[in-house]
Design a protein around this motif. Sequence first.
Motif, PDB file in Angstrom:
ATOM      1  N   LEU A 124       8.880  11.694   3.893  1.00 39.77           N
ATOM      2  CA  LEU A 124       7.602  11.363   4.511  1.00 39.77           C
ATOM      3  C   LEU A 124       6.496  11.577   3.482  1.00 39.77           C
ATOM      4  N   VAL A 125       5.653  10.587   3.319  1.00 36.40           N
ATOM      5  CA  VAL A 125       4.659  10.576   2.245  1.00 36.40           C
ATOM      6  C   VAL A 125       3.256  10.636   2.826  1.00 36.40           C
ATOM      7  N   GLU A 126       2.416  11.492   2.252  1.00 33.19           N
ATOM      8  CA  GLU A 126       1.008  11.561   2.644  1.00 33.19           C
ATOM      9  C   GLU A 126       0.209  10.500   1.894  1.00 33.19           C
ATOM     10  N   ALA A 127      -0.812   9.979   2.535  1.00 34.04           N
ATOM     11  CA  ALA A 127      -1.688   9.007   1.879  1.00 34.04           C
ATOM     12  C   ALA A 127      -2.616   9.726   0.908  1.00 34.04           C
ATOM     13  N   ASP A 128      -2.792   9.169  -0.277  1.00 33.72           N
ATOM     14  CA  ASP A 128      -3.628   9.754  -1.319  1.00 33.72           C
ATOM     15  C   ASP A 128      -5.089   9.354  -1.095  1.00 33.72           C
ATOM     16  N   SER A 129      -5.983  10.305  -1.168  1.00 33.70           N
ATOM     17  CA  SER A 129      -7.388  10.053  -0.829  1.00 33.70           C
ATOM     18  C   SER A 129      -8.213   9.523  -1.996  1.00 33.70           C
TER      19      SER A 129
ATOM     20  N   LEU B  98       6.689 -11.548  -7.147  1.00 30.12           N
ATOM     21  CA  LEU B  98       6.459 -10.123  -7.343  1.00 30.12           C
ATOM     22  C   LEU B  98       5.451  -9.578  -6.337  1.00 30.12           C
ATOM     23  N   THR B  99       5.549  -8.279  -6.099  1.00 31.74           N
ATOM     24  CA  THR B  99       4.562  -7.583  -5.276  1.00 31.74           C
ATOM     25  C   THR B  99       3.949  -6.448  -6.074  1.00 31.74           C
ATOM     26  N   LEU B 100       2.624  -6.329  -5.970  1.00 29.72           N
ATOM     27  CA  LEU B 100       1.924  -5.231  -6.635  1.00 29.72           C
ATOM     28  C   LEU B 100       2.017  -3.978  -5.772  1.00 29.72           C
ATOM     29  N   HIS B 101       2.466  -2.891  -6.385  1.00 29.58           N
ATOM     30  CA  HIS B 101       2.605  -1.611  -5.684  1.00 29.58           C
ATOM     31  C   HIS B 101       1.639  -0.588  -6.272  1.00 29.58           C
ATOM     32  N   PRO B 102       1.185   0.366  -5.464  1.00 29.73           N
ATOM     33  CA  PRO B 102       0.335   1.434  -5.986  1.00 29.73           C
ATOM     34  C   PRO B 102       1.168   2.562  -6.579  1.00 29.73           C
ATOM     35  N   GLY B 103       0.622   3.255  -7.559  1.00 25.61           N
ATOM     36  CA  GLY B 103       1.312   4.417  -8.115  1.00 25.61           C
ATOM     37  C   GLY B 103       1.232   5.633  -7.215  1.00 25.61           C
ATOM     38  N   ARG B 104       0.278   5.633  -6.287  1.00 21.00           N
ATOM     39  CA  ARG B 104       0.114   6.686  -5.274  1.00 21.00           C
ATOM     40  C   ARG B 104      -0.053   6.010  -3.931  1.00 21.00           C
ATOM     41  N   SER B 105       0.657   6.485  -2.936  1.00 22.82           N
ATOM     42  CA  SER B 105       0.634   5.814  -1.644  1.00 22.82           C
ATOM     43  C   SER B 105      -0.727   5.929  -0.978  1.00 22.82           C
TER      44      SER B 105
ATOM     45  N   LYS C 147       6.565  11.097  -9.027  1.00 22.08           N
ATOM     46  CA  LYS C 147       5.606  11.431 -10.077  1.00 22.08           C
ATOM     47  C   LYS C 147       5.801  10.519 -11.290  1.00 22.08           C
ATOM     48  N   GLY C 148       4.690  10.229 -11.962  1.00 22.28           N
ATOM     49  CA  GLY C 148       4.764   9.507 -13.209  1.00 22.28           C
ATOM     50  C   GLY C 148       4.759   7.994 -13.106  1.00 22.28           C
ATOM     51  N   LEU C 149       4.521   7.464 -11.920  1.00 22.62           N
ATOM     52  CA  LEU C 149       4.405   6.014 -11.796  1.00 22.62           C
ATOM     53  C   LEU C 149       3.054   5.563 -12.342  1.00 22.62           C
ATOM     54  N   PRO C 150       2.960   4.342 -12.848  1.00 18.27           N
ATOM     55  CA  PRO C 150       1.666   3.835 -13.326  1.00 18.27           C
ATOM     56  C   PRO C 150       0.703   3.629 -12.162  1.00 18.27           C
ATOM     57  N   GLU C 151      -0.574   3.426 -12.484  1.00 17.64           N
ATOM     58  CA  GLU C 151      -1.598   3.249 -11.450  1.00 17.64           C
ATOM     59  C   GLU C 151      -1.219   2.128 -10.480  1.00 17.64           C
ATOM     60  N   THR C 152      -0.803   1.003 -10.996  1.00 16.93           N
ATOM     61  CA  THR C 152      -0.229  -0.077 -10.206  1.00 16.93           C
ATOM     62  C   THR C 152       0.901  -0.706 -11.016  1.00 16.93           C
ATOM     63  N   PHE C 153       1.814  -1.374 -10.341  1.00 17.44           N
ATOM     64  CA  PHE C 153       2.949  -1.982 -11.034  1.00 17.44           C
ATOM     65  C   PHE C 153       3.566  -3.047 -10.143  1.00 17.44           C
ATOM     66  N   PHE C 154       4.305  -3.961 -10.765  1.00 23.10           N
ATOM     67  CA  PHE C 154       4.965  -5.046 -10.045  1.00 23.10           C
ATOM     68  C   PHE C 154       6.449  -4.766  -9.869  1.00 23.10           C
ATOM     69  N   LEU C 155       6.960  -5.100  -8.679  1.00 24.35           N
ATOM     70  CA  LEU C 155       8.388  -5.145  -8.415  1.00 24.35           C
ATOM     71  C   LEU C 155       8.719  -6.499  -7.811  1.00 24.35           C
ATOM     72  N   LYS C 156       9.946  -6.946  -8.018  1.00 29.29           N
ATOM     73  CA  LYS C 156      10.386  -8.235  -7.487  1.00 29.29           C
ATOM     74  C   LYS C 156      10.564  -8.144  -5.978  1.00 29.29           C
TER      75      LYS C 156
ATOM     76  N   GLY D 275       0.778  -1.228   0.000  1.00 26.42           N
ATOM     77  CA  GLY D 275       0.000   0.000   0.000  1.00 26.42           C
ATOM     78  C   GLY D 275       0.810   1.278   0.000  1.00 26.42           C
ATOM     79  N   PHE D 276       2.118   1.187   0.236  1.00 26.36           N
ATOM     80  CA  PHE D 276       2.970   2.378   0.315  1.00 26.36           C
ATOM     81  C   PHE D 276       3.850   2.489  -0.918  1.00 26.36           C
ATOM     82  N   VAL D 277       4.126   3.724  -1.320  1.00 30.03           N
ATOM     83  CA  VAL D 277       5.116   3.967  -2.365  1.00 30.03           C
ATOM     84  C   VAL D 277       5.715   5.344  -2.122  1.00 30.03           C
ATOM     85  N   TYR D 278       6.960   5.522  -2.528  1.00 30.98           N
ATOM     86  CA  TYR D 278       7.594   6.837  -2.430  1.00 30.98           C
ATOM     87  C   TYR D 278       6.820   7.862  -3.255  1.00 30.98           C
ATOM     88  N   ASP D 279       6.979   9.117  -2.926  1.00 31.02           N
ATOM     89  CA  ASP D 279       6.306  10.207  -3.641  1.00 31.02           C
ATOM     90  C   ASP D 279       7.072  10.487  -4.930  1.00 31.02           C
TER      91      ASP D 279
END
Length: 284
Positions: free
Chosen positions: A229-234, A200-207, A117-126, A111-115
């Motif tokens: 420090l990253v704010e949660a996206d509503s 793989l783990t699915l990550h969000p494009g916005r935390s 810009k330009g990441l896809p809506e969701t994506f996989f990382l190893k 559910g967390f990702v760094y802030d």
Amino acid sequence: MEALAKNTIARGSALFVFLDGPRNEDDRGLGGEIREYVSSIDGFQSVSLVEQSENIGLAASIIRGVSGMLERHESVIVMEDDLVTAPFFLQYMNDALTTYRDDEAVASIHGFVYDIKGLPETFFLKGADCWGWATWRRAWRVFESDGNRLLQGLQERGLLNEFDLDGAASYTQMLRDQIEGRNDSWAIRWHASAFLKDMLTLHPGRSLVRNIGLDGSGTHCHDVPAHLLVEADSRPLCVDRLPVSENTRARKRIIDFLRDQLLPHYTNGGIFLRVIKYLKSVFN
């Protein structure tokens, strides 16, 4: 808890609260306060308290808790007590758990990702991750608790540089620290376990998660640079089925972010040490 209860599907979710045993007499009083608070929690389908009579510590608490839940349930969403969620966190988790339930190569949902810009809506990382995450019984079976075995596997396959995000992160050192007893990290072992299985783990494009335990009040993290420090996206996230493979562009963006934000501070010892503490806290 208040943020989690505001999630759109909280009332359809069973909540299990895990309380470790006291480390000392002062903790006994805190335990009583927590029990009283848990009894007042509302907004969920059910609320259950799972207590330890003795203090077993961070790693054992998470490992036993997740393992116990997955003996009774096919999947579990895991939150530590210093995480504040966005209103659509549970929806995202449940959508992704359903979408990738039968994909053996998918280890978890994060559910967390760094802030960035330009990441896809969701994506996989190893590999796997730990700030607001979910997994299935089938995936948790790959968890290896022996850090030595994990390190040996990474070394034998020549994966240390890839594991360390091409040198942008210090995960191998975190694993060595766990082996030597310098940290009590379950998460670095979870990450390494999934990584070695090419999962793989699915990550969000916005935390959808904000960590409020980075203010120095907790056990594992102190004096963290404010820009990390990253704010949660509503806003809600759309979970469309993706090809189950690592997103190399997203991986490169994260590597570039870590290098741009962290490595230039290497010559400034104070800032650099705070950054290292932050990276270690992610996997504690």
